[in-house]
Design a protein around this motif. Sequence first.
Motif, PDB file in Angstrom:
ATOM      1  N   THR A  28       0.805  -1.444   0.111  1.00 10.25           N
ATOM      2  CA  THR A  28      -0.579  -0.249  -0.086  1.00 10.25           C
ATOM      3  C   THR A  28       0.922   0.802   0.021  1.00 10.25           C
ATOM      4  OG1 THR A  28      -0.139  -0.385   2.603  1.00 10.25           O
ATOM      5  CG2 THR A  28      -1.754  -0.476   1.548  1.00 10.25           C
ATOM      6  N   ASN A  29       2.508   1.191  -0.021  1.00  8.53           N
ATOM      7  CA  ASN A  29       3.019   2.019  -0.046  1.00  8.53           C
ATOM      8  C   ASN A  29       3.086   3.178  -0.857  1.00  8.53           C
ATOM      9  OD1 ASN A  29       4.551   0.326  -2.003  1.00  8.53           O
ATOM     10  ND2 ASN A  29       6.696   0.873  -0.808  1.00  8.53           N
ATOM     11  N   HIS A  30       2.304   3.077  -2.309  1.00 11.19           N
ATOM     12  CA  HIS A  30       1.865   4.048  -3.318  1.00 11.19           C
ATOM     13  C   HIS A  30       0.867   3.875  -3.450  1.00 11.19           C
ATOM     14  CE1 HIS A  30       6.065   3.137  -4.064  1.00 11.19           C
ATOM     15  NE2 HIS A  30       5.743   2.059  -4.277  1.00 11.19           N
ATOM     16  N   THR A  31       0.596   5.712  -4.048  1.00  7.29           N
ATOM     17  CA  THR A  31      -1.699   6.356  -3.992  1.00  7.29           C
ATOM     18  C   THR A  31      -1.876   5.569  -5.104  1.00  7.29           C
ATOM     19  OG1 THR A  31      -0.582   7.953  -4.710  1.00  7.29           O
ATOM     20  CG2 THR A  31      -0.490   8.076  -2.794  1.00  7.29           C
ATOM     21  N   LEU A  39      -0.278  -5.268  -6.057  1.00  7.27           N
ATOM     22  CA  LEU A  39       0.259  -6.606  -5.540  1.00  7.27           C
ATOM     23  C   LEU A  39       1.835  -5.934  -6.243  1.00  7.27           C
ATOM     24  CD1 LEU A  39       1.446  -9.509  -6.388  1.00  7.27           C
ATOM     25  CD2 LEU A  39       0.698  -9.493  -8.356  1.00  7.27           C
ATOM     26  N   ASN A  40       2.646  -6.125  -5.741  1.00  5.05           N
ATOM     27  CA  ASN A  40       4.318  -6.042  -5.836  1.00  5.05           C
ATOM     28  C   ASN A  40       4.731  -7.401  -6.108  1.00  5.05           C
ATOM     29  OD1 ASN A  40       6.893  -5.751  -5.980  1.00  5.05           O
ATOM     30  ND2 ASN A  40       7.065  -4.691  -3.896  1.00  5.05           N
ATOM     31  N   LEU A  41       5.639  -7.630  -7.661  1.00  2.38           N
ATOM     32  CA  LEU A  41       5.033  -9.035  -8.553  1.00  2.38           C
ATOM     33  C   LEU A  41       6.118  -8.758  -7.618  1.00  2.38           C
ATOM     34  CD1 LEU A  41       4.010  -9.583 -11.544  1.00  2.38           C
ATOM     35  CD2 LEU A  41       3.934 -11.230  -9.492  1.00  2.38           C
ATOM     36  N   ALA A  42       6.545 -10.565  -7.467  1.00  3.12           N
ATOM     37  CA  ALA A  42       9.164 -10.733  -6.283  1.00  3.12           C
ATOM     38  C   ALA A  42       9.267  -9.845  -7.998  1.00  3.12           C
ATOM     39  CB  ALA A  42       8.824 -11.574  -6.332  1.00  3.12           C
ATOM     40  N   ASN A  43      11.276  -9.313  -7.577  1.00  9.43           N
ATOM     41  CA  ASN A  43      11.895  -8.677  -8.683  1.00  9.43           C
ATOM     42  C   ASN A  43      12.231 -10.371  -8.970  1.00  9.43           C
ATOM     43  OD1 ASN A  43      11.756  -6.503  -6.487  1.00  9.43           O
ATOM     44  ND2 ASN A  43      10.835  -6.393  -8.480  1.00  9.43           N
ATOM     45  N   SER A  44      11.759 -11.032  -9.533  1.00 12.32           N
ATOM     46  CA  SER A  44      12.673 -12.505 -10.675  1.00 12.32           C
ATOM     47  C   SER A  44      11.767 -13.109 -11.162  1.00 12.32           C
ATOM     48  CB  SER A  44      12.388 -13.684  -8.712  1.00 12.32           C
ATOM     49  OG  SER A  44      11.431 -13.627  -8.603  1.00 12.32           O
ATOM     50  N   ASP A  74      11.115  -1.268 -19.220  1.00 13.50           N
ATOM     51  CA  ASP A  74      10.161  -1.995 -19.055  1.00 13.50           C
ATOM     52  C   ASP A  74       9.601  -3.291 -18.451  1.00 13.50           C
ATOM     53  OD1 ASP A  74       8.899  -0.274 -21.744  1.00 13.50           O
ATOM     54  OD2 ASP A  74      10.513  -2.155 -23.182  1.00 13.50           O
ATOM     55  N   ARG A  75       8.902  -3.830 -17.943  1.00 14.76           N
ATOM     56  CA  ARG A  75       8.688  -4.852 -17.117  1.00 14.76           C
ATOM     57  C   ARG A  75       8.106  -5.914 -17.895  1.00 14.76           C
ATOM     58  NH1 ARG A  75       9.174  -4.146 -11.526  1.00 14.76           N
ATOM     59  NH2 ARG A  75      11.594  -2.964 -10.859  1.00 14.76           N
ATOM     60  N   PRO A  76       8.395  -6.423 -18.641  1.00 13.99           N
ATOM     61  CA  PRO A  76       7.487  -7.740 -19.693  1.00 13.99           C
ATOM     62  C   PRO A  76       6.814  -8.819 -18.474  1.00 13.99           C
ATOM     63  CG  PRO A  76      10.128  -7.655 -19.981  1.00 13.99           C
ATOM     64  CD  PRO A  76       9.773  -6.366 -19.214  1.00 13.99           C
ATOM     65  N   GLY A  97       5.438   7.098 -12.285  1.00 23.21           N
ATOM     66  CA  GLY A  97       6.041   6.773 -11.595  1.00 23.21           C
ATOM     67  C   GLY A  97       5.185   5.628 -10.531  1.00 23.21           C
ATOM     68  N   TRP A  98       5.302   5.027  -9.947  1.00 23.40           N
ATOM     69  CA  TRP A  98       4.912   4.163  -9.071  1.00 23.40           C
ATOM     70  C   TRP A  98       3.287   4.773  -8.806  1.00 23.40           C
ATOM     71  CZ3 TRP A  98       6.451  -0.716  -9.739  1.00 23.40           C
ATOM     72  CH2 TRP A  98       7.941  -0.966 -10.078  1.00 23.40           C
ATOM     73  N   ASP A  99       3.268   5.623  -8.641  1.00 21.82           N
ATOM     74  CA  ASP A  99       1.591   6.612  -8.433  1.00 21.82           C
ATOM     75  C   ASP A  99       0.965   6.616  -9.389  1.00 21.82           C
ATOM     76  OD1 ASP A  99       2.904   6.506  -5.318  1.00 21.82           O
ATOM     77  OD2 ASP A  99       3.418   8.260  -5.922  1.00 21.82           O
ATOM     78  N   ALA A 124      14.323 -10.373 -14.536  1.00 25.81           N
ATOM     79  CA  ALA A 124      14.507 -10.874 -13.127  1.00 25.81           C
ATOM     80  C   ALA A 124      14.322  -9.411 -12.333  1.00 25.81           C
ATOM     81  CB  ALA A 124      15.900 -10.677 -13.355  1.00 25.81           C
ATOM     82  N   ASP A 125      14.000  -8.440 -13.458  1.00 17.89           N
ATOM     83  CA  ASP A 125      13.232  -7.085 -12.142  1.00 17.89           C
ATOM     84  C   ASP A 125      11.996  -7.472 -12.043  1.00 17.89           C
ATOM     85  OD1 ASP A 125      15.363  -5.342 -12.348  1.00 17.89           O
ATOM     86  OD2 ASP A 125      14.673  -5.062 -14.932  1.00 17.89           O
ATOM     87  N   GLY A 126      11.586  -8.430 -12.210  1.00 19.12           N
ATOM     88  CA  GLY A 126       9.825  -8.761 -12.007  1.00 19.12           C
ATOM     89  C   GLY A 126       9.126  -8.874 -12.968  1.00 19.12           C
ATOM     90  N   PRO A 128       5.776  -5.311 -13.927  1.00 19.05           N
ATOM     91  CA  PRO A 128       5.210  -4.062 -12.967  1.00 19.05           C
ATOM     92  C   PRO A 128       4.748  -4.256 -11.831  1.00 19.05           C
ATOM     93  CG  PRO A 128       3.812  -4.931 -14.639  1.00 19.05           C
ATOM     94  CD  PRO A 128       4.850  -5.595 -14.761  1.00 19.05           C
ATOM     95  N   ASN A 129       4.034  -3.317 -11.246  1.00 15.38           N
ATOM     96  CA  ASN A 129       3.318  -3.444  -9.844  1.00 15.38           C
ATOM     97  C   ASN A 129       1.401  -3.478  -9.874  1.00 15.38           C
ATOM     98  OD1 ASN A 129       5.040  -3.663  -7.915  1.00 15.38           O
ATOM     99  ND2 ASN A 129       4.004  -0.582  -7.300  1.00 15.38           N
ATOM    100  N   LEU A 130       0.867  -4.400 -10.247  1.00 16.94           N
ATOM    101  CA  LEU A 130      -0.584  -4.368 -10.322  1.00 16.94           C
ATOM    102  C   LEU A 130      -1.470  -4.105  -9.695  1.00 16.94           C
ATOM    103  CD1 LEU A 130      -0.402  -8.259 -12.536  1.00 16.94           C
ATOM    104  CD2 LEU A 130      -0.964  -5.872 -13.582  1.00 16.94           C
TER     105      LEU A 130
END
Length: 136
Positions: A28-31, A39-44, A74-76, A97-99, A124-126, A128-130
């Motif tokens: 919840t750390n972005h608006t 969802l913050n997918l694991a960076n892997s 890009d975060r494919p 940005g993340w917001d 490996a970046d994982g 995007p946030n969803l």
Amino acid sequence: MRGYQLVSGSSGVYQAEEARIVQGTIDTNHTGFSGSGFLNLANSTGSYAEWTVPAGAASTAVLDLTYANGTGTDRPMDVTVNGARVATGRVFAPTAGWDTWSTASLPISLKAGANTVRVSSTTADGGPNLDRITVR
Ligand code: GCU
């Protein structure tokens, strides 16, 4: 085409926090997200999340993925429906940005009954946030 709600029963939207499987965290750390988190997918490579989408009959639909990418890269992700790829390495480009949330749309086919929608990180970046997916 109507969509479906996994948990609360109101209209077309599947929140990230309602995913059946999550390899990452609900944050919840972005608006600007809807529901109670994103969802913050694991960076892997290969980190994924999965939703079950019921359909009354075999049909075509549009899958909207609401995402944020606060990096400059890009975060494919691959997207599969019932194990079949509907997108390979679909680019989720940087947002402001993340917001800042944006929506990517893909045509999909649904079968009657329970459908499985999966998004999988391909670097490996994982991913995007969803915030949510919508089936319409
Ligand atoms: C930051 C950001 C997270 C994001 C992560 C990432 O840590 O706060 O929300 O998921 O970067 O790079 O994926």
